[in-house]
Design a protein around this motif. Sequence first.
Motif, PDB file in Angstrom:
ATOM      1  N   LEU A  14     -10.875 -23.467 -26.167  1.00 26.67           N
ATOM      2  CA  LEU A  14     -10.403 -22.091 -26.346  1.00 26.67           C
ATOM      3  C   LEU A  14     -11.579 -21.117 -26.360  1.00 26.67           C
ATOM      4  CD1 LEU A  14      -8.022 -20.186 -26.774  1.00 26.67           C
ATOM      5  CD2 LEU A  14      -8.260 -20.580 -29.236  1.00 26.67           C
ATOM      6  N   VAL A  15     -12.671 -21.508 -27.013  1.00 28.34           N
ATOM      7  CA  VAL A  15     -13.882 -20.666 -27.031  1.00 28.34           C
ATOM      8  C   VAL A  15     -14.334 -20.401 -25.598  1.00 28.34           C
ATOM      9  CG1 VAL A  15     -16.326 -20.591 -27.682  1.00 28.34           C
ATOM     10  CG2 VAL A  15     -14.641 -21.447 -29.308  1.00 28.34           C
ATOM     11  N   ASN A  16     -14.359 -21.447 -24.798  1.00 26.90           N
ATOM     12  CA  ASN A  16     -14.803 -21.315 -23.403  1.00 26.90           C
ATOM     13  C   ASN A  16     -13.809 -20.514 -22.567  1.00 26.90           C
ATOM     14  OD1 ASN A  16     -16.978 -22.885 -24.168  1.00 26.90           O
ATOM     15  ND2 ASN A  16     -16.135 -24.764 -23.300  1.00 26.90           N
ATOM     16  N   LYS A  17     -12.514 -20.821 -22.719  1.00 25.09           N
ATOM     17  CA  LYS A  17     -11.467 -20.158 -21.928  1.00 25.09           C
ATOM     18  C   LYS A  17     -11.443 -18.658 -22.191  1.00 25.09           C
ATOM     19  CE  LYS A  17      -6.501 -20.143 -21.127  1.00 25.09           C
ATOM     20  NZ  LYS A  17      -5.212 -20.719 -21.478  1.00 25.09           N
ATOM     21  N   LYS A  18     -11.543 -18.270 -23.461  1.00 27.36           N
ATOM     22  CA  LYS A  18     -11.463 -16.854 -23.843  1.00 27.36           C
ATOM     23  C   LYS A  18     -12.833 -16.173 -23.873  1.00 27.36           C
ATOM     24  CE  LYS A  18      -7.017 -16.719 -24.809  1.00 27.36           C
ATOM     25  NZ  LYS A  18      -6.077 -15.837 -24.174  1.00 27.36           N
ATOM     26  N   ASN A  19     -13.892 -16.955 -23.619  1.00 27.19           N
ATOM     27  CA  ASN A  19     -15.257 -16.423 -23.644  1.00 27.19           C
ATOM     28  C   ASN A  19     -15.539 -15.707 -24.968  1.00 27.19           C
ATOM     29  OD1 ASN A  19     -17.809 -16.099 -22.546  1.00 27.19           O
ATOM     30  ND2 ASN A  19     -17.305 -14.099 -21.667  1.00 27.19           N
TER      31      ASN A  19
END
Length: 157
Positions: A14-19
């Motif tokens: 989620l951190v990566n997906k939502k930057n």
Amino acid sequence: MGANKSKSFISQALVNKKNLRQALTNDVIIVGAGETIEDLGVGTAWLSQTPVVIHDACFIFRSSLNPKYVAYFTRTNNFHDQLRRHVSSGKISAVNAKGLSKIEIPIPPLSEQQRIVSILDKFDTLTTSISEGLPKEIELRRKQYEYYREQLLSFRH
């Protein structure tokens, strides 16, 4: 004035997906918006080796200064007097990065920063233990008082 644990967790996916923005070890997380001006500018040093996701209404201050020194400084009148000049108020009070960047932090040598942090950490521990321990101590003294009162006022006929 430092933290090394998070109260909630999200997946790295989620951190990566939502930057999502993350504070790293020794960053100072500074509140940029709040209901009152007093809520603004409060900093916390992130001391964990694991990055932490921060709210959009926060800033990350990254420097070679002692992070706890900076976090303690964000709680001073000096800091807040400077901050007030750059706050926009409405339903929510906020400061922007440009305003925050104009605040001057006194910079003693790192050894002096560490000495100051050490002293303030001791005071912080004392006040925390007082606020947690004092109510318990009062309750124990109250029970002790009640016991002795009963003993002193128990007359045998």
